[in-house]
Design a protein around this motif. Sequence first.
Motif, PDB file in Angstrom:
ATOM      1  N   GLN A 136       0.948  -1.073  -0.051  1.00  0.00           N
ATOM      2  CA  GLN A 136      -0.105   0.065   0.069  1.00  0.00           C
ATOM      3  C   GLN A 136       1.035   1.123  -0.098  1.00  0.00           C
ATOM      4  N   GLN A 137       1.791   0.989   0.640  1.00  0.00           N
ATOM      5  CA  GLN A 137       2.742   2.243   0.874  1.00  0.00           C
ATOM      6  C   GLN A 137       3.536   2.672  -0.474  1.00  0.00           C
ATOM      7  N   ALA A 138       3.721   1.493  -0.909  1.00  0.00           N
ATOM      8  CA  ALA A 138       4.547   1.421  -2.402  1.00  0.00           C
ATOM      9  C   ALA A 138       3.692   2.154  -3.349  1.00  0.00           C
ATOM     10  N   ILE A 139       2.557   1.844  -3.341  1.00  0.00           N
ATOM     11  CA  ILE A 139       1.345   2.310  -4.349  1.00  0.00           C
ATOM     12  C   ILE A 139       1.336   3.801  -4.124  1.00  0.00           C
ATOM     13  N   GLY A 140       1.146   4.133  -2.999  1.00  0.00           N
ATOM     14  CA  GLY A 140       0.628   5.481  -2.495  1.00  0.00           C
ATOM     15  C   GLY A 140       1.808   6.356  -2.654  1.00  0.00           C
ATOM     16  N   GLU A 141       3.288   6.018  -2.552  1.00  0.00           N
ATOM     17  CA  GLU A 141       4.432   6.921  -2.278  1.00  0.00           C
ATOM     18  C   GLU A 141       5.049   7.067  -3.602  1.00  0.00           C
ATOM     19  N   ASN A 142       4.789   6.149  -4.542  1.00  0.00           N
ATOM     20  CA  ASN A 142       5.561   6.252  -5.940  1.00  0.00           C
ATOM     21  C   ASN A 142       4.664   6.553  -6.841  1.00  0.00           C
ATOM     22  N   HIS A 143       5.012   7.587  -7.572  1.00  0.00           N
ATOM     23  CA  HIS A 143       4.234   8.358  -8.764  1.00  0.00           C
ATOM     24  C   HIS A 143       3.679   7.127  -9.853  1.00  0.00           C
ATOM     25  N   VAL A 144       4.863   6.606 -10.274  1.00  0.00           N
ATOM     26  CA  VAL A 144       4.887   5.259 -11.147  1.00  0.00           C
ATOM     27  C   VAL A 144       5.269   4.375 -10.515  1.00  0.00           C
ATOM     28  N   MET A 145       4.449   3.176 -10.197  1.00  0.00           N
ATOM     29  CA  MET A 145       4.952   1.872  -9.512  1.00  0.00           C
ATOM     30  C   MET A 145       4.431   0.725 -10.176  1.00  0.00           C
ATOM     31  N   LEU A 146       5.523  -0.134 -10.490  1.00  0.00           N
ATOM     32  CA  LEU A 146       5.396  -1.414 -11.540  1.00  0.00           C
ATOM     33  C   LEU A 146       5.754  -2.418 -10.434  1.00  0.00           C
ATOM     34  N   PHE A 147       4.662  -3.465 -10.474  1.00  0.00           N
ATOM     35  CA  PHE A 147       4.844  -4.677  -9.740  1.00  0.00           C
ATOM     36  C   PHE A 147       5.076  -5.521 -10.938  1.00  0.00           C
ATOM     37  N   MET A 148       6.179  -6.520 -10.925  1.00  0.00           N
ATOM     38  CA  MET A 148       6.585  -7.508 -11.829  1.00  0.00           C
ATOM     39  C   MET A 148       7.203  -8.572 -11.440  1.00  0.00           C
ATOM     40  N   LYS A 149       7.401  -9.474 -12.392  1.00  0.00           N
ATOM     41  CA  LYS A 149       8.027 -10.902 -12.310  1.00  0.00           C
ATOM     42  C   LYS A 149       9.664 -10.447 -12.528  1.00  0.00           C
ATOM     43  N   GLY A 150      10.439 -10.250 -11.769  1.00  0.00           N
ATOM     44  CA  GLY A 150      11.829 -10.063 -11.915  1.00  0.00           C
ATOM     45  C   GLY A 150      11.844  -8.666 -11.466  1.00  0.00           C
ATOM     46  N   THR A 151      12.936  -7.902 -12.467  1.00  0.00           N
ATOM     47  CA  THR A 151      13.422  -6.572 -12.434  1.00  0.00           C
ATOM     48  C   THR A 151      13.644  -5.946 -13.754  1.00  0.00           C
ATOM     49  N   PRO A 152      13.354  -4.782 -13.769  1.00  0.00           N
ATOM     50  CA  PRO A 152      13.560  -4.227 -15.159  1.00  0.00           C
ATOM     51  C   PRO A 152      14.814  -4.485 -15.906  1.00  0.00           C
ATOM     52  N   GLU A 153      15.818  -4.417 -15.102  1.00  0.00           N
ATOM     53  CA  GLU A 153      17.128  -5.276 -15.570  1.00  0.00           C
ATOM     54  C   GLU A 153      16.952  -6.604 -16.208  1.00  0.00           C
ATOM     55  N   GLN A 154      16.304  -7.503 -15.368  1.00  0.00           N
ATOM     56  CA  GLN A 154      16.066  -8.809 -15.609  1.00  0.00           C
ATOM     57  C   GLN A 154      14.887  -9.330 -15.498  1.00  0.00           C
ATOM     58  N   PRO A 155      13.814  -9.201 -16.298  1.00  0.00           N
ATOM     59  CA  PRO A 155      12.405  -9.499 -16.222  1.00  0.00           C
ATOM     60  C   PRO A 155      12.365 -11.034 -16.449  1.00  0.00           C
ATOM     61  N   MET A 156      11.535 -11.608 -15.533  1.00  0.00           N
ATOM     62  CA  MET A 156      11.516 -13.037 -15.446  1.00  0.00           C
ATOM     63  C   MET A 156       9.989 -13.701 -16.211  1.00  0.00           C
ATOM     64  N   CYS A 157       9.238 -12.654 -16.813  1.00  0.00           N
ATOM     65  CA  CYS A 157       8.278 -13.107 -17.727  1.00  0.00           C
ATOM     66  C   CYS A 157       8.174 -12.059 -19.116  1.00  0.00           C
ATOM     67  N   GLY A 158       7.654 -12.458 -20.132  1.00  0.00           N
ATOM     68  CA  GLY A 158       7.502 -11.844 -21.256  1.00  0.00           C
ATOM     69  C   GLY A 158       6.548 -10.518 -21.124  1.00  0.00           C
ATOM     70  N   PHE A 159       5.430 -10.656 -20.149  1.00  0.00           N
ATOM     71  CA  PHE A 159       4.539  -9.558 -20.057  1.00  0.00           C
ATOM     72  C   PHE A 159       5.190  -8.632 -19.166  1.00  0.00           C
ATOM     73  N   SER A 160       5.804  -8.841 -18.182  1.00  0.00           N
ATOM     74  CA  SER A 160       6.441  -7.833 -17.080  1.00  0.00           C
ATOM     75  C   SER A 160       7.663  -7.296 -18.230  1.00  0.00           C
ATOM     76  N   ALA A 161       8.318  -7.904 -18.895  1.00  0.00           N
ATOM     77  CA  ALA A 161       9.366  -7.424 -19.795  1.00  0.00           C
ATOM     78  C   ALA A 161       8.834  -6.413 -20.687  1.00  0.00           C
ATOM     79  N   ARG A 162       7.647  -6.426 -21.266  1.00  0.00           N
ATOM     80  CA  ARG A 162       6.884  -5.618 -22.345  1.00  0.00           C
ATOM     81  C   ARG A 162       6.485  -4.433 -21.534  1.00  0.00           C
ATOM     82  N   THR A 163       5.874  -4.636 -20.342  1.00  0.00           N
ATOM     83  CA  THR A 163       5.554  -3.394 -19.521  1.00  0.00           C
ATOM     84  C   THR A 163       6.517  -2.307 -19.159  1.00  0.00           C
ATOM     85  N   ALA A 164       7.624  -3.261 -18.623  1.00  0.00           N
ATOM     86  CA  ALA A 164       8.992  -2.361 -18.311  1.00  0.00           C
ATOM     87  C   ALA A 164       9.524  -1.720 -19.462  1.00  0.00           C
TER      88      ALA A 164
END
Lengths: 79, 133
Positions: free
Chosen positions: B11-39
């Motif tokens: 809740q805090q992450a959603i509230g405090e970050n202007h743009v907040m992405l929950f994903m599988k893996g990290t932007p540098e190393q996405p672990m799923c194609g959908f997460s990769a596409r969004t990042a």
Amino acid sequence: MPTSGELKERIEASLPGSTAEVQDLTGGGDHFRAEVVSERFEGLSRIDRHRLVYDVFGDEVGGPIHALSLKTSTLEETT
Amino acid sequence: MTTDEIRAFIQQAIGENHVMLFMKGTPEQPMCGFSARTAAALNALGVEYSALDILPDPRIRQELSGLSQWPTIPQLFVDGNLVGGADIVTEMYDTGELADTLGVAQPTGEQVPEPPAEESPQTAPLGLENRLG
């Protein structure tokens, strides 16, 4: 394991008048892509449209249906 | 970390970050194609965002989906509101709505960004996994 045919039937049964084209993306019965056309989407945001389709499957999305990629349109938007 | 603490952290992450992405893996190393596409869409817009990997603890995803009423990952939030998952974010990128929502200029001549993402300009991912020990 769900099949693309089952997903299509369930979407079309739950959203009367809709048509759904469903692909099994991997052939493994867990990653699907559905393109759904329905008048029910009229006036709804993308989020609400996707939720309508996700709601057809409840907890199965994220469970046995690992991924359900969606494209949602009204008839007017497809022409 | 208790489940309540995880929910509060989300809740805090959603509230405090202007743009907040929950994903599988990290932007540098996405672990799923959908997460990769969004990042990749966010990277293509050059917008700063925070990212949280949901994989380290299954409760993260469970609590996130409970809060957002959205069953799949990734999930993108802007100013505390759920914008959507990979399909919606990609569509909005293509139409320019994502750039509008984020208040940035749409890159010209760019098609749907293809994962894997190139050098990404975003801030470091939040380290929830570091708090789960």
